[in-house]
Design a protein around this motif. Structure first.
Motif, PDB file in Angstrom:
ATOM      1  N   ASP A 113      39.386  39.034  64.486  1.00 35.87           N
ATOM      2  CA  ASP A 113      38.550  39.078  63.288  1.00 35.87           C
ATOM      3  C   ASP A 113      37.870  40.441  63.185  1.00 35.87           C
ATOM      4  OD1 ASP A 113      35.450  38.583  64.360  1.00 35.87           O
ATOM      5  OD2 ASP A 113      36.982  37.679  65.630  1.00 35.87           O
ATOM      6  N   HIS A 114      37.625  40.857  61.991  1.00 36.24           N
ATOM      7  CA  HIS A 114      36.947  42.140  61.751  1.00 36.24           C
ATOM      8  C   HIS A 114      35.766  41.868  60.814  1.00 36.24           C
ATOM      9  CE1 HIS A 114      40.527  43.875  63.540  1.00 36.24           C
ATOM     10  NE2 HIS A 114      41.238  43.168  62.692  1.00 36.24           N
ATOM     11  N   PRO A 115      34.772  41.142  61.311  1.00 35.35           N
ATOM     12  CA  PRO A 115      33.701  40.659  60.441  1.00 35.35           C
ATOM     13  C   PRO A 115      32.605  41.676  60.168  1.00 35.35           C
ATOM     14  CG  PRO A 115      33.285  39.936  62.658  1.00 35.35           C
ATOM     15  CD  PRO A 115      34.598  40.690  62.689  1.00 35.35           C
ATOM     16  N   SER A 116      31.945  41.463  59.047  1.00 35.01           N
ATOM     17  CA  SER A 116      30.772  42.262  58.732  1.00 35.01           C
ATOM     18  C   SER A 116      29.538  41.647  59.360  1.00 35.01           C
ATOM     19  CB  SER A 116      30.589  42.341  57.207  1.00 35.01           C
ATOM     20  OG  SER A 116      30.503  41.035  56.645  1.00 35.01           O
ATOM     21  N   ASN A 117      29.640  40.381  59.765  1.00 32.07           N
ATOM     22  CA  ASN A 117      28.534  39.693  60.437  1.00 32.07           C
ATOM     23  C   ASN A 117      29.098  38.556  61.280  1.00 32.07           C
ATOM     24  OD1 ASN A 117      28.616  37.180  58.676  1.00 32.07           O
ATOM     25  ND2 ASN A 117      28.207  38.759  57.134  1.00 32.07           N
ATOM     26  N   ALA A 118      28.253  37.938  62.090  1.00 30.42           N
ATOM     27  CA  ALA A 118      28.704  36.894  63.005  1.00 30.42           C
ATOM     28  C   ALA A 118      29.267  35.686  62.263  1.00 30.42           C
ATOM     29  CB  ALA A 118      27.546  36.463  63.903  1.00 30.42           C
ATOM     30  N   THR A 119      28.667  35.332  61.148  1.00 31.33           N
ATOM     31  CA  THR A 119      29.136  34.177  60.385  1.00 31.33           C
ATOM     32  C   THR A 119      30.557  34.383  59.886  1.00 31.33           C
ATOM     33  OG1 THR A 119      26.873  33.706  59.637  1.00 31.33           O
ATOM     34  CG2 THR A 119      28.659  32.676  58.412  1.00 31.33           C
ATOM     35  N   ALA A 120      30.834  35.562  59.356  1.00 35.52           N
ATOM     36  CA  ALA A 120      32.169  35.854  58.840  1.00 35.52           C
ATOM     37  C   ALA A 120      33.220  35.740  59.939  1.00 35.52           C
ATOM     38  CB  ALA A 120      32.199  37.251  58.218  1.00 35.52           C
ATOM     39  N   GLY A 121      32.889  36.234  61.137  1.00 37.07           N
ATOM     40  CA  GLY A 121      33.824  36.163  62.251  1.00 37.07           C
ATOM     41  C   GLY A 121      34.094  34.731  62.682  1.00 37.07           C
ATOM     42  N   TYR A 122      33.034  33.955  62.810  1.00 33.50           N
ATOM     43  CA  TYR A 122      33.188  32.565  63.240  1.00 33.50           C
ATOM     44  C   TYR A 122      33.917  31.746  62.183  1.00 33.50           C
ATOM     45  CZ  TYR A 122      32.005  28.217  65.641  1.00 33.50           C
ATOM     46  OH  TYR A 122      32.077  27.014  66.323  1.00 33.50           O
ATOM     47  N   ALA A 123      33.524  31.921  60.918  1.00 30.11           N
ATOM     48  CA  ALA A 123      34.136  31.165  59.828  1.00 30.11           C
ATOM     49  C   ALA A 123      35.628  31.456  59.715  1.00 30.11           C
ATOM     50  CB  ALA A 123      33.441  31.491  58.506  1.00 30.11           C
ATOM     51  N   ALA A 124      36.010  32.709  59.900  1.00 30.69           N
ATOM     52  CA  ALA A 124      37.417  33.098  59.810  1.00 30.69           C
ATOM     53  C   ALA A 124      38.240  32.385  60.869  1.00 30.69           C
ATOM     54  CB  ALA A 124      37.543  34.609  59.957  1.00 30.69           C
ATOM     55  N   ILE A 125      37.751  32.377  62.090  1.00 28.75           N
ATOM     56  CA  ILE A 125      38.475  31.741  63.183  1.00 28.75           C
ATOM     57  C   ILE A 125      38.510  30.229  63.014  1.00 28.75           C
ATOM     58  CG2 ILE A 125      38.393  31.273  65.659  1.00 28.75           C
ATOM     59  CD1 ILE A 125      37.378  34.129  66.043  1.00 28.75           C
ATOM     60  N   ALA A 126      37.369  29.629  62.623  1.00 32.46           N
ATOM     61  CA  ALA A 126      37.297  28.179  62.441  1.00 32.46           C
ATOM     62  C   ALA A 126      38.245  27.717  61.345  1.00 32.46           C
ATOM     63  CB  ALA A 126      35.872  27.767  62.122  1.00 32.46           C
ATOM     64  N   ALA A 127      38.238  28.425  60.216  1.00 27.03           N
ATOM     65  CA  ALA A 127      39.090  28.044  59.087  1.00 27.03           C
ATOM     66  C   ALA A 127      40.574  28.196  59.434  1.00 27.03           C
ATOM     67  CB  ALA A 127      38.747  28.890  57.863  1.00 27.03           C
ATOM     68  N   MET A 128      40.932  29.293  60.096  1.00 29.98           N
ATOM     69  CA  MET A 128      42.327  29.506  60.454  1.00 29.98           C
ATOM     70  C   MET A 128      42.790  28.467  61.478  1.00 29.98           C
ATOM     71  SD  MET A 128      45.077  31.187  59.926  1.00 29.98           S
ATOM     72  CE  MET A 128      44.634  32.715  59.096  1.00 29.98           C
ATOM     73  N   GLY A 129      41.947  28.170  62.449  1.00 30.39           N
ATOM     74  CA  GLY A 129      42.299  27.151  63.439  1.00 30.39           C
ATOM     75  C   GLY A 129      42.509  25.793  62.804  1.00 30.39           C
ATOM     76  N   LEU A 130      41.627  25.443  61.867  1.00 31.55           N
ATOM     77  CA  LEU A 130      41.741  24.166  61.175  1.00 31.55           C
ATOM     78  C   LEU A 130      42.998  24.136  60.312  1.00 31.55           C
ATOM     79  CD1 LEU A 130      39.987  21.658  61.224  1.00 31.55           C
ATOM     80  CD2 LEU A 130      38.854  22.455  59.150  1.00 31.55           C
ATOM     81  N   ALA A 131      43.330  25.265  59.720  1.00 32.29           N
ATOM     82  CA  ALA A 131      44.540  25.356  58.898  1.00 32.29           C
ATOM     83  C   ALA A 131      45.790  25.135  59.744  1.00 32.29           C
ATOM     84  CB  ALA A 131      44.597  26.713  58.210  1.00 32.29           C
ATOM     85  N   PHE A 132      45.835  25.723  60.936  1.00 25.50           N
ATOM     86  CA  PHE A 132      46.974  25.534  61.818  1.00 25.50           C
ATOM     87  C   PHE A 132      47.090  24.073  62.249  1.00 25.50           C
ATOM     88  CE2 PHE A 132      47.031  30.188  62.581  1.00 25.50           C
ATOM     89  CZ  PHE A 132      48.395  30.386  62.443  1.00 25.50           C
TER      90      PHE A 132
END
Length: 209
Positions: A113-132
């Protein structure tokens, strides 16, 4: 790291709140940092502002589980896609673990992840994991605990799609409650049968008895 692992990020975040019990453990930046687990570098990016941001993402992730649990797969996918668009990641091949004695890398997919803040990084990983998880196992594998008033999120990985509870504790509590309900019903029916028999006997003329 297996991509399926990342789906746990979504479950952990959703379960920081128990709406039916009015409980919310996501109340400080320390609570936010705990969600990252061993990823200390990502956790250090968290600030007080992320508490509110994390709660917003949490509500959107719960909506995905609610839609899937309610049988609306299309809505679940639409909600998840909106998160994926807003919080993108970059899949990369990683080989930081050793596979054998020859020292050959254990190549696997990793989400960077290349987030601008901690939330963006966590949300990106959580959403992608859930999608998989959703695309690998089906939307009906995203559930909410059936042991009221829990309603915690869980990922069903059972072979026969039979999971209904978030934990063994909730399953036991639900089974005990169901057993007690059956026993009460049996007792009520027995009592009603006894009352009916007594009433019938009382209404029968003595000459017929």
């Amino acid at each position: 790291m297996e991509l399926a692992y990342y789906s746990d990020y979504a479950v952990k975040l959703v379960n920081t709140e128990e709406p039916a019990r009015s409980k919310d453990s996501l109340t400080s930046v320390e609570a936010v940092r705990e969600l990252f687990g061993a990823n200390q570098q990502a956790a250090r990016r968290a600030t007080d502002t992320d508490v509110t941001r994390f709660r917003s993402v949490r509500a959107r992730l719960r909506a995905v589980f609610e839609a899937a649990d309610g049988g609306d797969e299309t809505l679940a996918v639409d909600l998840l896609n909106s998160l994926l668009l807003e919080f993108p990641v970059s899949p990369q091949i990683s080989g930081h673990d050793v596979r054998d004695v020859d020292g050959k890398p254990d190549w696997h997919m990793h989400l960077a992840d290349h987030p601008s803040n901690a939330t963006a990084g966590y949300a990106a990983i959580a959403a992608m994991g859930l999608a998989f998880h959703l695309t690998s196992y089906g939307a009906d594998r995203l559930g909410l605990c059936q042991s009221a008033p829990c309603r915690n999120a869980y990922l069903d990985t059972s072979t026969n799609r039979s999971r209904r509870y978030c934990s063994d504790r909730c399953a036991t509590r639900a089974n005990v409650a169901a057993y007690r309900a059956r026993k009460r019903l049996e007792t009520e029916r027995a009592a009603e049968t006894g009352r009916t028999a007594r009433t019938a006997q009382a209404s029968t003329p003595p000459s017929v008895r």
